[in-house]
Motif scaffolding. Structure first.
Motif, PDB file in Angstrom:
ATOM      1  N   LEU A  23       0.897  -1.183  -0.011  1.00 22.35           N
ATOM      2  CA  LEU A  23      -0.070  -0.051  -0.199  1.00 22.35           C
ATOM      3  C   LEU A  23       0.880   1.282   0.089  1.00 22.35           C
ATOM      4  O   LEU A  23       2.041   1.390   0.350  1.00 22.35           O
ATOM      5  N   THR A  24       0.291   2.351  -0.584  1.00 24.36           N
ATOM      6  CA  THR A  24       0.857   3.783  -0.490  1.00 24.36           C
ATOM      7  C   THR A  24       0.011   4.667   0.183  1.00 24.36           C
ATOM      8  O   THR A  24      -0.907   5.143  -0.257  1.00 24.36           O
ATOM      9  N   GLY A  25       0.440   4.955   1.766  1.00 21.38           N
ATOM     10  CA  GLY A  25      -0.622   5.934   2.326  1.00 21.38           C
ATOM     11  C   GLY A  25       0.083   6.159   3.731  1.00 21.38           C
ATOM     12  O   GLY A  25       1.363   5.758   4.025  1.00 21.38           O
ATOM     13  N   HIS A  26      -0.591   6.642   4.569  1.00 20.06           N
ATOM     14  CA  HIS A  26      -0.260   6.795   6.013  1.00 20.06           C
ATOM     15  C   HIS A  26      -0.119   5.503   6.666  1.00 20.06           C
ATOM     16  O   HIS A  26      -1.217   4.902   6.613  1.00 20.06           O
ATOM     17  N   ALA A  27       0.707   5.359   7.407  1.00 24.61           N
ATOM     18  CA  ALA A  27       0.899   4.138   8.404  1.00 24.61           C
ATOM     19  C   ALA A  27      -0.045   3.799   9.470  1.00 24.61           C
ATOM     20  O   ALA A  27      -0.429   2.960   9.583  1.00 24.61           O
ATOM     21  N   SER A  28      -1.116   5.199   9.608  1.00 25.88           N
ATOM     22  CA  SER A  28      -1.828   4.815  10.487  1.00 25.88           C
ATOM     23  C   SER A  28      -3.264   4.631   9.824  1.00 25.88           C
ATOM     24  O   SER A  28      -4.060   4.582  10.459  1.00 25.88           O
ATOM     25  N   ARG A  29      -3.314   4.634   8.721  1.00 24.08           N
ATOM     26  CA  ARG A  29      -4.609   4.472   7.990  1.00 24.08           C
ATOM     27  C   ARG A  29      -4.402   3.406   6.888  1.00 24.08           C
ATOM     28  O   ARG A  29      -4.012   3.728   5.602  1.00 24.08           O
ATOM     29  N   THR A  30      -4.527   2.066   7.272  1.00 25.84           N
ATOM     30  CA  THR A  30      -4.480   0.945   6.349  1.00 25.84           C
ATOM     31  C   THR A  30      -5.658   0.440   6.328  1.00 25.84           C
ATOM     32  O   THR A  30      -5.826  -0.997   6.677  1.00 25.84           O
ATOM     33  N   PRO A  31      -7.044   0.877   5.766  1.00 26.08           N
ATOM     34  CA  PRO A  31      -8.316  -0.077   5.829  1.00 26.08           C
ATOM     35  C   PRO A  31      -8.381  -1.206   5.119  1.00 26.08           C
ATOM     36  O   PRO A  31      -9.028  -1.805   5.242  1.00 26.08           O
ATOM     37  N   GLN A  32      -7.281  -1.273   4.156  1.00 26.58           N
ATOM     38  CA  GLN A  32      -7.425  -2.445   3.299  1.00 26.58           C
ATOM     39  C   GLN A  32      -7.018  -3.715   4.069  1.00 26.58           C
ATOM     40  O   GLN A  32      -7.393  -4.708   3.703  1.00 26.58           O
ATOM     41  N   ILE A  33      -6.309  -3.415   5.052  1.00 24.45           N
ATOM     42  CA  ILE A  33      -6.106  -4.773   6.130  1.00 24.45           C
ATOM     43  C   ILE A  33      -7.282  -4.896   7.054  1.00 24.45           C
ATOM     44  O   ILE A  33      -7.534  -4.043   7.848  1.00 24.45           O
ATOM     45  N   ALA A  34      -7.697  -6.109   7.087  1.00 26.78           N
ATOM     46  CA  ALA A  34      -8.834  -6.430   7.978  1.00 26.78           C
ATOM     47  C   ALA A  34      -8.316  -6.715   9.476  1.00 26.78           C
ATOM     48  O   ALA A  34      -7.291  -6.857   9.776  1.00 26.78           O
ATOM     49  N   ASP A  35      -9.390  -6.133  10.201  1.00 31.47           N
ATOM     50  CA  ASP A  35      -9.056  -6.443  11.828  1.00 31.47           C
ATOM     51  C   ASP A  35      -8.842  -7.906  12.137  1.00 31.47           C
ATOM     52  O   ASP A  35      -9.195  -8.874  11.734  1.00 31.47           O
ATOM     53  N   GLY A  36      -7.710  -7.829  12.994  1.00 31.36           N
ATOM     54  CA  GLY A  36      -7.219  -9.102  13.647  1.00 31.36           C
ATOM     55  C   GLY A  36      -6.597 -10.152  12.440  1.00 31.36           C
ATOM     56  O   GLY A  36      -6.435 -11.405  12.895  1.00 31.36           O
ATOM     57  N   SER A  37      -6.310  -9.409  11.278  1.00 33.07           N
ATOM     58  CA  SER A  37      -5.615 -10.370  10.298  1.00 33.07           C
ATOM     59  C   SER A  37      -4.265 -10.344  10.233  1.00 33.07           C
ATOM     60  O   SER A  37      -3.636 -11.374   9.351  1.00 33.07           O
ATOM     61  N   VAL A  38      -3.628  -9.992  11.197  1.00 36.89           N
ATOM     62  CA  VAL A  38      -1.983  -9.789  11.000  1.00 36.89           C
ATOM     63  C   VAL A  38      -1.340 -10.623  12.196  1.00 36.89           C
ATOM     64  O   VAL A  38      -1.894 -10.446  13.545  1.00 36.89           O
ATOM     65  N   ASP A  39      -0.343 -11.372  11.902  1.00 32.02           N
ATOM     66  CA  ASP A  39       0.289 -12.244  13.149  1.00 32.02           C
ATOM     67  C   ASP A  39       1.525 -11.334  13.618  1.00 32.02           C
ATOM     68  O   ASP A  39       1.768 -11.381  14.865  1.00 32.02           O
ATOM     69  N   LEU A  40       2.206 -10.753  13.073  1.00 37.30           N
ATOM     70  CA  LEU A  40       3.188  -9.829  13.273  1.00 37.30           C
ATOM     71  C   LEU A  40       3.620  -8.678  12.620  1.00 37.30           C
ATOM     72  O   LEU A  40       3.445  -8.686  11.342  1.00 37.30           O
ATOM     73  N   ARG A  90      -5.390  -2.551  15.738  1.00 33.87           N
ATOM     74  CA  ARG A  90      -6.506  -2.820  15.145  1.00 33.87           C
ATOM     75  C   ARG A  90      -6.303  -4.202  14.149  1.00 33.87           C
ATOM     76  O   ARG A  90      -7.191  -4.999  14.166  1.00 33.87           O
ATOM     77  N   ILE A  91      -5.295  -4.252  13.560  1.00 34.00           N
ATOM     78  CA  ILE A  91      -5.060  -5.394  12.402  1.00 34.00           C
ATOM     79  C   ILE A  91      -4.541  -6.467  13.169  1.00 34.00           C
ATOM     80  O   ILE A  91      -4.402  -7.497  12.420  1.00 34.00           O
ATOM     81  N   LEU A  92      -3.855  -6.340  14.272  1.00 31.73           N
ATOM     82  CA  LEU A  92      -3.283  -7.558  14.799  1.00 31.73           C
ATOM     83  C   LEU A  92      -4.051  -8.504  15.604  1.00 31.73           C
ATOM     84  O   LEU A  92      -5.148  -8.063  15.963  1.00 31.73           O
ATOM     85  N   ARG A  93      -3.820  -9.682  15.353  1.00 36.49           N
ATOM     86  CA  ARG A  93      -4.760 -10.781  16.033  1.00 36.49           C
ATOM     87  C   ARG A  93      -4.395 -10.668  17.713  1.00 36.49           C
ATOM     88  O   ARG A  93      -3.151 -10.209  18.003  1.00 36.49           O
ATOM     89  N   SER A  94      -5.365 -10.960  18.547  1.00 40.31           N
ATOM     90  CA  SER A  94      -4.721 -11.237  19.910  1.00 40.31           C
ATOM     91  C   SER A  94      -3.803 -12.291  19.929  1.00 40.31           C
ATOM     92  O   SER A  94      -3.710 -13.410  19.251  1.00 40.31           O
ATOM     93  N   GLY A  95      -2.620 -11.890  20.808  1.00 40.23           N
ATOM     94  CA  GLY A  95      -1.460 -12.723  20.849  1.00 40.23           C
ATOM     95  C   GLY A  95      -0.496 -12.515  19.745  1.00 40.23           C
ATOM     96  O   GLY A  95       0.779 -12.994  19.959  1.00 40.23           O
TER      97      GLY A  95
END
Length: 409
Positions: free
Chosen positions: A263-280, A335-340
């Motif tokens: 993505l090209t944009g602000h690090a604090s606004r990445t709505p293309q990435i779903a809630d809880g979808s990232v591990d690290l 927002r985008i990280l999963r729990s853990g």
DNA sequence: TCAGCTTCACCCATCAATGG
DNA sequence: CCATTGATGGGTGAAGCTGA
């Protein structure tokens, strides 16, 4: 599932149950980790990866100002994720984190406000061969270029500049900016060319100049030419691109990265990435106003056809403004990280060590749904460009990686 | 308005280490 | 042997700020 005891196919141990214990007990270079508490923050100081240059996968070796060693993301990806997991970097720069993630079979996400980042990272997440690149270079009409900016003759022989213009026109047709339908081979060729625009040896398009990670101004280049009594030599653009391609691919390429997204944009606004979808998340923000990305990148912007005035790279002069920026970015990572899931947030010391950015990051994470695990300091000697202004290596500037470790609650 | 001070903007153009 | 790589900060002078 017991992640701590599992081992993936690459041999990396994955998803340690207790990252802190592993860092505390780390002795990979024969030295025990020094643990100390300073103002309620636990610091873990050691050498956690090699200090030697050019020891990571060759595909990382493209020039960019301010990039961490690939061993940094590798350290966390190996310990905190497994194959198929998702790794993100909101300040990807030259894309070290997404590229390393892809090399390790993870899903790679990345973002940067600078549109050059996608141009430098995307081609290295695709599967491209030296043969493809050689064949494509053969199809370019190198004599068809028209010189648009004569001031660039400070850097380039007229023949070289005409070849670069021919390449720009060819790229504009095959891999236009802003299009998702780009030819991956053209995309690769542009990425390589962006790293060969200026430098101080025959492997670059320009006459002798500063390294390409901080292009000098036209005026400065004219002075350099005068001092060295040089006029820019004629260069074989295609041959230089082929040679660097061979070097970048000498360890192979990333196995077609599945599901990667840049993505090209602000690090604090990445709505293309779903809630809880990232591990690290492994990342490193700009350090206050230390590095002037816009000035460094003017020549690359010309080549890629990017209007540098439209690249709104924030500069955070005060510690307060910088801390606010970090807090908003960490909020988005929560927002985008999963729990853990984890964040490894790297900073360096700036202003001769008078400003400890990791303390500001620690404060910025307060009140967010993170457990603050501590600060890992990778302490090692390395050389850097500051030498050219008589600043001794290891004395000033950034000499360590300081990584704030957070776990999503 | 101006002295006295602080902050800002801009310039500068290596060499040690490594790998092929 | 040779190509390639690498998270600047001090100096300078202008501009801005403050208080009388």
């Amino acid at each position: 599932m017991n992640r701590a005891s599992s081992l993936e196919s690459s041999g990396h141990p994955v998803a340690t149950a207790d990252l802190v214990a592993e860092i505390r007990d780390f002795a990979g270079f024969g030295r025990a980790t020094d643990v100390e508490d300073v103002d309620g923050i636990r610091y873990f100081v050691n050498e956690f990866w090699t200090s030697a240059q050019r020891k990571s996968h060759a595909i990382h070796e493209i020039s960019y100002r301010a990039c961490f060693k690939a061993q940094l993301p590798e350290f966390f990806i190996a310990r905190l994720t497994r194959a198929g997991d998702t790794v993100h970097d909101p300040f990807m720069g030259r894309g070290t984190t997404p590229v390393q993630a892809a090399l390790m079979g993870r899903r790679a996400l990345g973002n940067d406000i600078n549109p050059l980042s996608v141009l430098l990272t995307r081609p290295r997440l695709a599967s491209v061969s030296l043969g493809d690149v050689m064949a494509a270079l053969e199809t370019i009409d190198w004599s068809g270029g028209r010189i648009g900016r004569t001031d660039l003759l400070a850097f380039y022989h007229p023949t070289t500049l005409r070849r670069l213009e021919a390449l720009r026109a060819w790229l504009a047709a095959r891999a236009p900016l802003g299009s998702t339908e780009v030819d991956p081979v053209a995309d690769w060729i542009r990425m390589v060319a962006l790293g060969r625009l200026s430098g101080h040896s025959s492997g670059f398009f320009s006459g002798r100049s500063m390294p390409p990670n901080q292009a000098v101004s036209i005026r400065s280049q004219l002075r350099i030419n005068e001092r060295l009594r040089q006029s820019p030599p004629k260069r074989d653009v295609a041959r230089i691109i082929a040679r660097k391609t061979r070097s970048l691919l000498r360890d192979g390429s990333a196995a077609a990265a599945v599901g990667s997204r840049l993505l090209t944009g602000h690090a604090s606004r990445t709505p293309q990435i779903a809630d809880g979808s990232v591990d690290l998340v492994v990342t490193s923000p700009p350090f206050l106003d230390i590095v002037h990305y816009a000035a460094d990148n003017w020549l690359r912007c010309w080549f890629a056809g990017i209007d540098p005035d439209r690249v709104a790279i924030d500069m955070h002069r005060t510690e307060e403004a910088w801390t606010d920026m970090v807090a908003s970015v960490l909020g988005e990572q929560a927002r985008i990280l999963r729990s853990g899931g984890h964040v490894a947030f790297e900073v360096g010391e700036v202003r001769s060590g008078r400003v400890l950015l990791e303390r500001l990051v620690w404060r910025a994470a307060e009140g967010l749904p993170f457990e603050r695990l501590g600060v890992m300091v990778n302490d090692q000697d390395f050389t850097k460009t500051a030498n050219c202004w008589g600043v001794a290596n290891g004395s000033k500037g950034t000499n360590s990686n300081r990584i704030v470790l957070l776990r999503r609650i």
